[in-house]
Motif scaffolding. Sequence first.
Motif, PDB file in Angstrom:
ATOM      1  N   UNK A 224      74.406  68.329  40.020  1.00  0.00           N
ATOM      2  CA  UNK A 224      76.003  68.016  40.500  1.00  0.00           C
ATOM      3  C   UNK A 224      76.665  68.900  40.231  1.00  0.00           C
ATOM      4  N   UNK A 225      77.718  69.251  41.171  1.00  0.00           N
ATOM      5  CA  UNK A 225      78.783  70.280  40.951  1.00  0.00           C
ATOM      6  C   UNK A 225      79.919  69.698  40.560  1.00  0.00           C
ATOM      7  N   UNK A 226      80.504  68.700  41.382  1.00  0.00           N
ATOM      8  CA  UNK A 226      81.582  68.128  40.901  1.00  0.00           C
ATOM      9  C   UNK A 226      81.369  66.541  41.106  1.00  0.00           C
ATOM     10  N   UNK A 227      81.965  65.667  40.016  1.00  0.00           N
ATOM     11  CA  UNK A 227      81.915  64.309  40.097  1.00  0.00           C
ATOM     12  C   UNK A 227      83.352  63.557  40.335  1.00  0.00           C
ATOM     13  N   UNK A 228      83.386  62.603  41.154  1.00  0.00           N
ATOM     14  CA  UNK A 228      84.614  61.887  41.131  1.00  0.00           C
ATOM     15  C   UNK A 228      84.142  60.240  40.838  1.00  0.00           C
ATOM     16  N   UNK A 229      84.691  59.883  39.678  1.00  0.00           N
ATOM     17  CA  UNK A 229      84.165  58.700  39.128  1.00  0.00           C
ATOM     18  C   UNK A 229      85.185  57.631  39.596  1.00  0.00           C
ATOM     19  N   UNK A 231      87.500  54.324  40.368  1.00  0.00           N
ATOM     20  CA  UNK A 231      88.282  53.349  39.553  1.00  0.00           C
ATOM     21  C   UNK A 231      87.888  52.257  39.521  1.00  0.00           C
ATOM     22  N   UNK A 232      86.779  51.734  39.741  1.00  0.00           N
ATOM     23  CA  UNK A 232      86.152  50.580  39.493  1.00  0.00           C
ATOM     24  C   UNK A 232      85.381  50.483  38.092  1.00  0.00           C
ATOM     25  N   UNK A 233      85.057  51.731  37.649  1.00  0.00           N
ATOM     26  CA  UNK A 233      84.224  51.932  36.153  1.00  0.00           C
ATOM     27  C   UNK A 233      85.138  52.102  35.299  1.00  0.00           C
ATOM     28  N   UNK A 234      84.630  51.164  34.331  1.00  0.00           N
ATOM     29  CA  UNK A 234      85.634  51.302  32.992  1.00  0.00           C
ATOM     30  C   UNK A 234      84.843  52.121  31.991  1.00  0.00           C
ATOM     31  N   UNK A 235      83.865  52.433  31.982  1.00  0.00           N
ATOM     32  CA  UNK A 235      83.056  53.002  31.025  1.00  0.00           C
ATOM     33  C   UNK A 235      81.983  53.972  31.427  1.00  0.00           C
ATOM     34  N   UNK A 236      81.924  55.302  30.989  1.00  0.00           N
ATOM     35  CA  UNK A 236      81.014  56.295  31.061  1.00  0.00           C
ATOM     36  C   UNK A 236      79.946  56.322  30.042  1.00  0.00           C
ATOM     37  N   UNK A 237      78.611  55.936  30.523  1.00  0.00           N
ATOM     38  CA  UNK A 237      77.815  55.520  29.592  1.00  0.00           C
ATOM     39  C   UNK A 237      76.903  56.456  28.824  1.00  0.00           C
ATOM     40  N   UNK A 238      76.092  56.262  27.963  1.00  0.00           N
ATOM     41  CA  UNK A 238      75.466  57.195  27.352  1.00  0.00           C
ATOM     42  C   UNK A 238      74.623  58.204  28.243  1.00  0.00           C
ATOM     43  N   UNK A 239      74.782  59.620  28.088  1.00  0.00           N
ATOM     44  CA  UNK A 239      74.051  60.518  28.703  1.00  0.00           C
ATOM     45  C   UNK A 239      74.037  60.604  30.355  1.00  0.00           C
ATOM     46  N   UNK A 240      75.252  59.834  30.780  1.00  0.00           N
ATOM     47  CA  UNK A 240      75.242  59.566  32.263  1.00  0.00           C
ATOM     48  C   UNK A 240      75.328  60.875  32.975  1.00  0.00           C
ATOM     49  N   UNK A 241      75.858  61.980  32.426  1.00  0.00           N
ATOM     50  CA  UNK A 241      75.925  63.409  33.065  1.00  0.00           C
ATOM     51  C   UNK A 241      75.447  64.470  32.201  1.00  0.00           C
ATOM     52  N   UNK A 242      74.789  63.979  31.132  1.00  0.00           N
ATOM     53  CA  UNK A 242      74.160  65.153  30.234  1.00  0.00           C
ATOM     54  C   UNK A 242      73.517  66.160  30.810  1.00  0.00           C
ATOM     55  N   UNK A 247      77.528  71.365  36.649  1.00  0.00           N
ATOM     56  CA  UNK A 247      78.637  70.512  36.955  1.00  0.00           C
ATOM     57  C   UNK A 247      80.138  71.442  36.403  1.00  0.00           C
ATOM     58  N   UNK A 248      80.962  71.557  37.387  1.00  0.00           N
ATOM     59  CA  UNK A 248      82.188  72.198  36.995  1.00  0.00           C
ATOM     60  C   UNK A 248      83.429  71.449  36.818  1.00  0.00           C
ATOM     61  N   UNK A 249      83.355  70.251  37.534  1.00  0.00           N
ATOM     62  CA  UNK A 249      84.700  69.384  37.703  1.00  0.00           C
ATOM     63  C   UNK A 249      84.122  67.887  37.293  1.00  0.00           C
ATOM     64  N   UNK A 250      85.129  67.090  36.763  1.00  0.00           N
ATOM     65  CA  UNK A 250      84.820  65.742  36.768  1.00  0.00           C
ATOM     66  C   UNK A 250      86.440  65.134  36.909  1.00  0.00           C
ATOM     67  N   UNK A 271      84.418  73.108  33.578  1.00  0.00           N
ATOM     68  CA  UNK A 271      85.715  73.577  33.029  1.00  0.00           C
ATOM     69  C   UNK A 271      86.796  73.064  33.428  1.00  0.00           C
ATOM     70  N   UNK A 272      86.722  71.868  33.972  1.00  0.00           N
ATOM     71  CA  UNK A 272      87.620  71.298  34.523  1.00  0.00           C
ATOM     72  C   UNK A 272      87.636  69.573  34.519  1.00  0.00           C
TER      73      UNK A 272
END
Length: 322
Positions: A224-229, A231-242, A247-250, A271-272
């Motif tokens: 994945x190069x960029x990710x838009x999480x 607004x319904x999500x309240x938690x970014x879980x363990x190793x989700x994007x490890x 990946x350059x931007x989130x 980086x962002x």
Amino acid sequence: MAKYKIIDGVGIIPEGLGKFEEYAFLNSKKLTTVVIPNSVTKIPTGAFSNCKSLISVTIPDSVIEIGDFAFDGCENLSSVNIPNSVVIIGMFAFAGCAGLKSLVIPEFITKMGIDAFFSCSGLTSIKVNEHNKYYDSRDNCNAIIETATNILFSGCQNTLIPNTVSIIDINAFSGCEGLKSLKIPNSVTKIGRSAFSCCTDLTSIIIPDTVTELGDFAFFNTRLISVVIPSSVTKIPKFAFANCKSLTSVKIPDSVTEIEDNAFMSCKNLSYVIIPNSVTKIGRFAFWDCTGLTSLVLPKKLTRLDEYAFEDCDNLILSYHS
């Protein structure tokens, strides 16, 4: 193994047996072909597990169950015809069968165990018999969907997720190396643990605002190069994007209150990222080894910053919200 000979690569199972031993051909390096006699009713646990040279298998219509781990790790098995007599496919039954290109689930299957087709990275086509009452591949979606729950059980690199699917199951796409992009429909509310882990060609995904839960390792080791999480999500879980090294931007929405352990670990080109003021906790190793980060403002409501959260971010300058 004494009962079960291999002659010129062909596995010999004696005629007349209703069943044969678990792990009968486990780890065999010589087995290339096997014809199961039509007296057999069950392929037992681990019968052909890790037979890396196995190319073809003939399953007779006497078989009603394919046991757990039956063909696990048979990475060169290129085709399998599951007869209509089969009603149960066990957990990890065909896991790691990277050589499989297509799969047809017959009419009378009533139960498939967890990760039955885990990491079948070469699959391009999945079809469920249209008369099956328990599973379907609606809208020619190239996936297995549990009919009663609308859970997508297993997908492949050509899957198009129908807008009736509610949950993407644990490991549903894990190891689908040819999957490059995917749009998740608005019907989906949950993406399970490791659902897209190790999809090493996946560069683009759209996650809708209907998704409220991401599982641990959901997108671990993708491209994945960029990710838009959403607004319904309240938690970014363990190793989700490890280990998403491309990946350059989130974009993290202000609905998120927790970034859990190792969430973005080793995203070297990240980086962002702006961490919103809603975040109260950043877990251990959350951004470890994110060497592309140069500056970051810690959120105003942050009450817990666990050890090593930004360890080995050699170029990072951290500042606190004023």
